[in-house]
Design a protein around this motif. Structure first.
Motif, PDB file in Angstrom:
ATOM      1  N   ARG A   1      13.585 -38.896  64.485  1.00 35.30           N
ATOM      2  CA  ARG A   1      13.983 -39.610  65.468  1.00 35.30           C
ATOM      3  C   ARG A   1      13.432 -39.667  66.878  1.00 35.30           C
ATOM      4  O   ARG A   1      13.264 -40.424  67.464  1.00 35.30           O
ATOM      5  CB  ARG A   1      15.561 -39.255  65.924  1.00 35.30           C
ATOM      6  N   VAL A   2      12.570 -38.367  67.182  1.00 39.38           N
ATOM      7  CA  VAL A   2      12.101 -38.556  68.525  1.00 39.38           C
ATOM      8  C   VAL A   2      10.948 -39.119  68.295  1.00 39.38           C
ATOM      9  O   VAL A   2      10.313 -39.785  69.116  1.00 39.38           O
ATOM     10  CB  VAL A   2      11.827 -36.716  68.796  1.00 39.38           C
ATOM     11  N   GLU A   3      10.110 -38.946  67.155  1.00 40.80           N
ATOM     12  CA  GLU A   3       8.863 -39.542  66.955  1.00 40.80           C
ATOM     13  C   GLU A   3       9.257 -41.176  67.244  1.00 40.80           C
ATOM     14  O   GLU A   3       8.201 -41.855  67.939  1.00 40.80           O
ATOM     15  CB  GLU A   3       8.094 -39.142  65.662  1.00 40.80           C
ATOM     16  N   THR A   4      10.215 -41.638  66.403  1.00 39.18           N
ATOM     17  CA  THR A   4      10.632 -43.071  66.535  1.00 39.18           C
ATOM     18  C   THR A   4      10.892 -43.411  67.890  1.00 39.18           C
ATOM     19  O   THR A   4      10.248 -44.716  68.417  1.00 39.18           O
ATOM     20  CB  THR A   4      11.983 -43.333  65.759  1.00 39.18           C
ATOM     21  N   ALA A   5      11.562 -42.730  68.691  1.00 42.32           N
ATOM     22  CA  ALA A   5      11.883 -42.986  70.054  1.00 42.32           C
ATOM     23  C   ALA A   5      10.714 -42.830  70.942  1.00 42.32           C
ATOM     24  O   ALA A   5      10.551 -43.943  71.753  1.00 42.32           O
ATOM     25  CB  ALA A   5      12.999 -41.911  70.462  1.00 42.32           C
ATOM     26  N   GLU A   6       9.955 -41.886  70.756  1.00 41.36           N
ATOM     27  CA  GLU A   6       8.505 -42.022  71.565  1.00 41.36           C
ATOM     28  C   GLU A   6       7.639 -43.162  71.153  1.00 41.36           C
ATOM     29  O   GLU A   6       7.089 -43.688  72.109  1.00 41.36           O
ATOM     30  CB  GLU A   6       7.764 -40.992  70.966  1.00 41.36           C
ATOM     31  N   ALA A   7       7.566 -43.624  69.864  1.00 43.83           N
ATOM     32  CA  ALA A   7       6.897 -44.747  69.572  1.00 43.83           C
ATOM     33  C   ALA A   7       7.632 -46.000  70.195  1.00 43.83           C
ATOM     34  O   ALA A   7       6.683 -46.811  70.735  1.00 43.83           O
ATOM     35  CB  ALA A   7       6.930 -44.895  68.008  1.00 43.83           C
ATOM     36  N   HIS A   8       8.853 -46.152  70.165  1.00 43.31           N
ATOM     37  CA  HIS A   8       9.406 -47.268  70.963  1.00 43.31           C
ATOM     38  C   HIS A   8       9.265 -47.447  72.216  1.00 43.31           C
ATOM     39  O   HIS A   8       9.067 -48.335  73.047  1.00 43.31           O
ATOM     40  CB  HIS A   8      11.144 -47.238  70.464  1.00 43.31           C
ATOM     41  N   VAL A   9       9.345 -46.216  73.043  1.00 43.96           N
ATOM     42  CA  VAL A   9       9.058 -45.913  74.369  1.00 43.96           C
ATOM     43  C   VAL A   9       7.791 -46.367  74.752  1.00 43.96           C
ATOM     44  O   VAL A   9       7.383 -47.219  75.663  1.00 43.96           O
ATOM     45  CB  VAL A   9       9.467 -44.628  74.851  1.00 43.96           C
ATOM     46  N   ALA A  10       6.668 -45.954  73.840  1.00 43.27           N
ATOM     47  CA  ALA A  10       5.607 -46.313  73.982  1.00 43.27           C
ATOM     48  C   ALA A  10       5.115 -47.896  74.034  1.00 43.27           C
ATOM     49  O   ALA A  10       4.563 -48.324  74.792  1.00 43.27           O
ATOM     50  CB  ALA A  10       4.445 -45.567  73.060  1.00 43.27           C
ATOM     51  N   ALA A  11       5.881 -48.324  72.899  1.00 44.89           N
ATOM     52  CA  ALA A  11       5.821 -49.927  72.730  1.00 44.89           C
ATOM     53  C   ALA A  11       6.273 -50.569  73.946  1.00 44.89           C
ATOM     54  O   ALA A  11       5.916 -51.725  74.484  1.00 44.89           O
ATOM     55  CB  ALA A  11       6.564 -50.398  71.459  1.00 44.89           C
ATOM     56  N   LEU A  12       7.630 -49.996  74.437  1.00 42.28           N
ATOM     57  CA  LEU A  12       8.166 -50.558  75.391  1.00 42.28           C
ATOM     58  C   LEU A  12       7.101 -50.320  76.939  1.00 42.28           C
ATOM     59  O   LEU A  12       7.153 -51.251  77.734  1.00 42.28           O
ATOM     60  CB  LEU A  12       9.525 -49.939  75.841  1.00 42.28           C
ATOM     61  N   GLN A  13       6.571 -49.409  76.996  1.00 40.12           N
ATOM     62  CA  GLN A  13       5.893 -49.201  78.231  1.00 40.12           C
ATOM     63  C   GLN A  13       4.651 -50.066  78.229  1.00 40.12           C
ATOM     64  O   GLN A  13       4.044 -50.762  79.139  1.00 40.12           O
ATOM     65  CB  GLN A  13       5.179 -47.766  78.183  1.00 40.12           C
ATOM     66  N   LYS A  14       3.894 -50.242  76.733  1.00 41.54           N
ATOM     67  CA  LYS A  14       2.963 -51.299  76.459  1.00 41.54           C
ATOM     68  C   LYS A  14       3.483 -52.712  76.941  1.00 41.54           C
ATOM     69  O   LYS A  14       2.734 -53.510  77.568  1.00 41.54           O
ATOM     70  CB  LYS A  14       2.378 -51.209  75.143  1.00 41.54           C
ATOM     71  N   GLN A  15       4.785 -52.921  76.689  1.00 37.05           N
ATOM     72  CA  GLN A  15       5.226 -54.431  76.609  1.00 37.05           C
ATOM     73  C   GLN A  15       5.551 -54.502  78.269  1.00 37.05           C
ATOM     74  O   GLN A  15       5.069 -55.595  78.903  1.00 37.05           O
ATOM     75  CB  GLN A  15       6.774 -54.504  75.800  1.00 37.05           C
ATOM     76  N   ALA A  16       5.727 -53.611  79.076  1.00 41.02           N
ATOM     77  CA  ALA A  16       6.171 -53.596  80.360  1.00 41.02           C
ATOM     78  C   ALA A  16       4.923 -53.809  81.010  1.00 41.02           C
ATOM     79  O   ALA A  16       4.814 -54.531  82.101  1.00 41.02           O
ATOM     80  CB  ALA A  16       6.856 -52.322  80.930  1.00 41.02           C
ATOM     81  N   ALA A  17       3.791 -53.078  80.641  1.00 40.58           N
ATOM     82  CA  ALA A  17       2.400 -53.302  81.371  1.00 40.58           C
ATOM     83  C   ALA A  17       1.916 -54.572  80.987  1.00 40.58           C
ATOM     84  O   ALA A  17       1.364 -55.117  82.078  1.00 40.58           O
ATOM     85  CB  ALA A  17       1.637 -52.316  80.622  1.00 40.58           C
TER      86      ALA A  17
END
Length: 216
Positions: free
Chosen positions: A175-191
């Protein structure tokens, strides 16, 4: 002499009887008396040797009287009295020596028997002690077996709990890995959105500048 021999023979008969038949503490008393008597072995051997010498003297006297009577054809009344006297003495001494030997052997074997009984008694006590120790060890073994069984059950329960916790931990890690991947995707999308926003601002500024240029 005859009376003394009869007294000794009677005494030996009483001692032999007491050794054969246990009457209260008399057997133990006789055995102790014989033990003390055997401590004076030299005196006993001297008495026995003297009696044997007298026995042999009487025996040779009997033979001598018989030989003399055989030569004469018959024994005189005096020789007959002497022959009977020597025969009685020899018989009494022979019985006395024989009975003394029997008493000595009986005393010897009774001592061995008493020693064996004591050893058997000690062995029985040792056996009972070993049996008690064996029973105690068996009880302790059963107790330890129960404790080991309980410990195995506890270890089994702890192992199951550990497996369950490990599974939960693995699931949480996923779950943490999935959440981290999701956060990373969100950060990339925000960027990407920020870059697009900056580009739009720049385009908007350019359009405003162009509009002001047309008005002037």
């Amino acid at each position: 002499m005859m009376q003394l021999l009869f007294l000794v023979l009677f005494s030996e008969g009483v001692v032999a009887f007491l050794l054969l038949v246990k009457i209260g503490p008399l057997r133990e008393l006789v055995i102790k008396s014989l033990d003390q008597l055997k401590m004076k072995r030299g005196t006993v051997l001297t008495i026995a040797g003297t009696m044997f010498a007298i026995f042999m003297s009487s025996f040779f006297s009997i033979v001598k009287i018989q030989n003399r009577g055989a030569k004469l054809g018959s024994m005189s009344p005096m020789d007959q009295v002497l022959w009977r006297t020597h025969l009685l003495e020899a018989s009494l001494m022979g019985f006395t020596l024989f009975l003394g030997f029997i008493i000595d052997r009986m005393h010897h074997y009774l001592q061995k028997l008493i020693g064996l009984r004591r050893n058997v008694g000690a062995s029985k006590e040792e056996l009972e002690k070993l049996q008690k120790e064996k029973t105690q060890l068996k009880e302790e073994e059963e107790k330890h077996s129960k404790e080991v069984k309980l410990l195995k059950e506890e270890i089994s329960a702890l192992t199951k709990s550990l497996k369950k916790l490990k599974a939960e931990s693995d699931e949480k890690d996923k779950r943490v890995e999935t959440a981290e991947a999701h956060v990373a995707a969100l950060q990339k999308q925000a960027a990407d959105l920020l870059l697009e926003y900056d580009r739009l601002l720049e385009d908007n500024q350019n359009l405003q500048n162009q509009a002001l240029g047309y008005k002037s």
